[in-house]
Write an enzyme that holds these catalytic residues in place. Sequence first.
Site, PDB file in Angstrom:
ATOM      1  N   LYS A  69       0.801  -1.229   0.000  1.00 14.02           N
ATOM      2  CA  LYS A  69       0.000   0.000   0.000  1.00 14.02           C
ATOM      3  C   LYS A  69       0.837   1.284   0.000  1.00 14.02           C
ATOM      4  O   LYS A  69       0.447   2.284  -0.587  1.00 14.02           O
ATOM      5  CB  LYS A  69      -0.963   0.009   1.192  1.00 14.02           C
ATOM      6  CG  LYS A  69      -2.098  -1.015   1.069  1.00 14.02           C
ATOM      7  CD  LYS A  69      -3.030  -0.886   2.249  1.00 14.02           C
ATOM      8  CE  LYS A  69      -4.144  -1.889   2.207  1.00 14.02           C
ATOM      9  NZ  LYS A  69      -5.157  -1.658   3.251  1.00 14.02           N
ATOM     10  N   ASP A 105     -10.821   2.781   2.003  1.00 12.33           N
ATOM     11  CA  ASP A 105     -11.134   2.222   3.325  1.00 12.33           C
ATOM     12  C   ASP A 105     -12.002   3.175   4.157  1.00 12.33           C
ATOM     13  O   ASP A 105     -12.888   2.730   4.889  1.00 12.33           O
ATOM     14  CB  ASP A 105      -9.854   1.894   4.102  1.00 12.33           C
ATOM     15  CG  ASP A 105      -9.289   0.536   3.706  1.00 12.33           C
ATOM     16  OD1 ASP A 105     -10.051  -0.296   3.168  1.00 12.33           O
ATOM     17  OD2 ASP A 105      -8.083   0.306   3.934  1.00 12.33           O
TER      18      ASP A 105
HETATM   19  P1  NAP Z   1      -1.636  -2.635  11.948  1.00 16.40           P
HETATM   20  O1  NAP Z   1      -1.223  -1.442  11.178  1.00 16.40           O
HETATM   21  O2  NAP Z   1      -0.681  -3.764  12.129  1.00 16.40           O
HETATM   22  O3  NAP Z   1      -2.113  -2.124  13.420  1.00 16.40           O
HETATM   23  C1  NAP Z   1      -2.498  -3.046  14.396  1.00 16.40           C
HETATM   24  C2  NAP Z   1      -3.030  -2.310  15.626  1.00 16.40           C
HETATM   25  O4  NAP Z   1      -3.429  -3.298  16.592  1.00 16.40           O
HETATM   26  C3  NAP Z   1      -1.987  -1.435  16.315  1.00 16.40           C
HETATM   27  O5  NAP Z   1      -2.638  -0.325  16.904  1.00 16.40           O
HETATM   28  C4  NAP Z   1      -1.449  -2.376  17.399  1.00 16.40           C
HETATM   29  O6  NAP Z   1      -0.889  -1.705  18.504  1.00 16.40           O
HETATM   30  C5  NAP Z   1      -2.717  -3.063  17.825  1.00 16.40           C
HETATM   31  N1  NAP Z   1      -2.471  -4.358  18.486  1.00 16.40           N
HETATM   32  C6  NAP Z   1      -2.057  -5.507  17.915  1.00 16.40           C
HETATM   33  N2  NAP Z   1      -1.962  -6.474  18.836  1.00 16.40           N
HETATM   34  C7  NAP Z   1      -2.307  -5.916  20.048  1.00 16.40           C
HETATM   35  C8  NAP Z   1      -2.389  -6.403  21.374  1.00 16.40           C
HETATM   36  N3  NAP Z   1      -2.076  -7.667  21.666  1.00 16.40           N
HETATM   37  N4  NAP Z   1      -2.786  -5.556  22.347  1.00 16.40           N
HETATM   38  C9  NAP Z   1      -3.115  -4.267  22.052  1.00 16.40           C
HETATM   39  N5  NAP Z   1      -3.052  -3.748  20.795  1.00 16.40           N
HETATM   40  C10 NAP Z   1      -2.642  -4.563  19.799  1.00 16.40           C
HETATM   41  O7  NAP Z   1      -2.955  -3.292  11.319  1.00 16.40           O
HETATM   42  P2  NAP Z   1      -4.119  -2.557  10.515  1.00 16.40           P
HETATM   43  O8  NAP Z   1      -3.787  -2.571   9.071  1.00 16.40           O
HETATM   44  O9  NAP Z   1      -4.401  -1.257  11.155  1.00 16.40           O
HETATM   45  O10 NAP Z   1      -5.329  -3.589  10.712  1.00 16.40           O
HETATM   46  C11 NAP Z   1      -5.902  -3.787  11.996  1.00 16.40           C
HETATM   47  C12 NAP Z   1      -7.041  -4.787  11.904  1.00 16.40           C
HETATM   48  O11 NAP Z   1      -8.089  -4.268  11.081  1.00 16.40           O
HETATM   49  C13 NAP Z   1      -6.653  -6.123  11.276  1.00 16.40           C
HETATM   50  O12 NAP Z   1      -7.278  -7.134  12.035  1.00 16.40           O
HETATM   51  C14 NAP Z   1      -7.253  -6.057   9.876  1.00 16.40           C
HETATM   52  O13 NAP Z   1      -7.608  -7.338   9.388  1.00 16.40           O
HETATM   53  C15 NAP Z   1      -8.486  -5.221  10.111  1.00 16.40           C
HETATM   54  N6  NAP Z   1      -8.938  -4.478   8.919  1.00 16.40           N
HETATM   55  C16 NAP Z   1     -10.237  -4.631   8.508  1.00 16.40           C
HETATM   56  C17 NAP Z   1     -10.690  -3.925   7.407  1.00 16.40           C
HETATM   57  C18 NAP Z   1     -12.107  -4.100   6.933  1.00 16.40           C
HETATM   58  O14 NAP Z   1     -12.379  -3.823   5.763  1.00 16.40           O
HETATM   59  N7  NAP Z   1     -13.024  -4.518   7.790  1.00 16.40           N
HETATM   60  C19 NAP Z   1      -9.833  -3.043   6.737  1.00 16.40           C
HETATM   61  C20 NAP Z   1      -8.522  -2.893   7.185  1.00 16.40           C
HETATM   62  C21 NAP Z   1      -8.080  -3.629   8.274  1.00 16.40           C
HETATM   63  P3  NAP Z   1       0.687  -1.288  18.501  1.00 16.40           P
HETATM   64  O15 NAP Z   1       0.768  -0.040  17.697  1.00 16.40           O
HETATM   65  O16 NAP Z   1       0.984  -1.092  19.933  1.00 16.40           O
HETATM   66  O17 NAP Z   1       1.423  -2.447  17.887  1.00 16.40           O
END
Ligand code: NAP
Length: 280
Positions: A69, A105
């Site tokens: 991305k 998104d």
């Molecule tokens: P990302 O950039 O890797 O960010 C992950 C986030 O989750 C960060 O804020 C991280 O905190 C936090 N996190 C992970 N493990 C944790 C834990 N054990 N305790 C507390 N916080 C935790 O991922 P992303 O791209 O933002 O995606 C996040 C989620 O959204 C994924 O599950 C993805 O599949 C979903 N998503 C869904 C859609 C949809 O269309 N519905 C679209 C996009 C994404 P830190 O910063 O502290 O690591």
Amino acid sequence: MAETARRAFVVGHPIAHSRSPKIHGYWLAQLGIAGSYEAVDVAPADFAVFVKDLARNGFAGGNVTIPHKQAAFALAELRDKAAEAIGAVNTLWFEGGRLVGGNTDAHGFAANLDQHAPGWAANGPALVLGAGGAARAVIHACQQRGISEIRVVNRTLERAEELAHRFGPGISAHPLAAAPEFLPECGLLINTTSLGMHGNSEIPVDPSVMPDHAVVTDIVYVPLETPLLAAARARGLKTVDGLGMLLHQAVPGFQRWFGRRPQVTPELRAIIVADLGGGT
Ligand code: NAP
């Protein structure tokens, strides 16, 4: 003379898990469009060449997912407002021969809430859990809809602070532990962390102290009802799952490549739920 069938793609690495071919394939069939939408696995080292050759290979455009991305953002000749705000591109298309990068998104997030919790944007202040890529899209959508106070809480405080700085006044950054003190005053709770995914039963915060009119949404959609949504529903709050965001974010790309605006129907949702294994 028959029109050449248009081609679109989703590119990622890996890509086998992507539901996008099912979504776009459904719309192509439903609308009777003689086009194609294919999943393409491209390693990071080959991504720039893949993008350079898009037009030559007959692609009208496509979707971009992890890990490309940011690279797509850099390679696009023009970018839409959402991509600029979010700092990532998930949709590519051509305008006058130039490659345009957009981000759908934020649209997907807002359209999902519009469909299932109309009036949601009047529910600020909002509490956003997480500060990753998806949180950026959520914050942009909330700002676009006029939510002026957004609290971002994250395990890693620095990432939340980065977003507060990026998105400007009205956004404040806090550690995850600060969430309980904000909940009673927030009418909108959005989980963008991966907590709650795939049988992880951890609830990032307890929504039971939120006001009665609160809306709780999770962008994680496997399972469809995450432990956070289950807790909010048990408290009698309005809940919205994350699958609609995935379905709605696909709409603008399809329209760009194939010229028709598709609908997010209950039938499409049922097809994807079945593909996810019945939502579990
Ligand atoms: P990302 O950039 O890797 O960010 C992950 C986030 O989750 C960060 O804020 C991280 O905190 C936090 N996190 C992970 N493990 C944790 C834990 N054990 N305790 C507390 N916080 C935790 O991922 P992303 O791209 O933002 O995606 C996040 C989620 O959204 C994924 O599950 C993805 O599949 C979903 N998503 C869904 C859609 C949809 O269309 N519905 C679209 C996009 C994404 P830190 O910063 O502290 O690591």
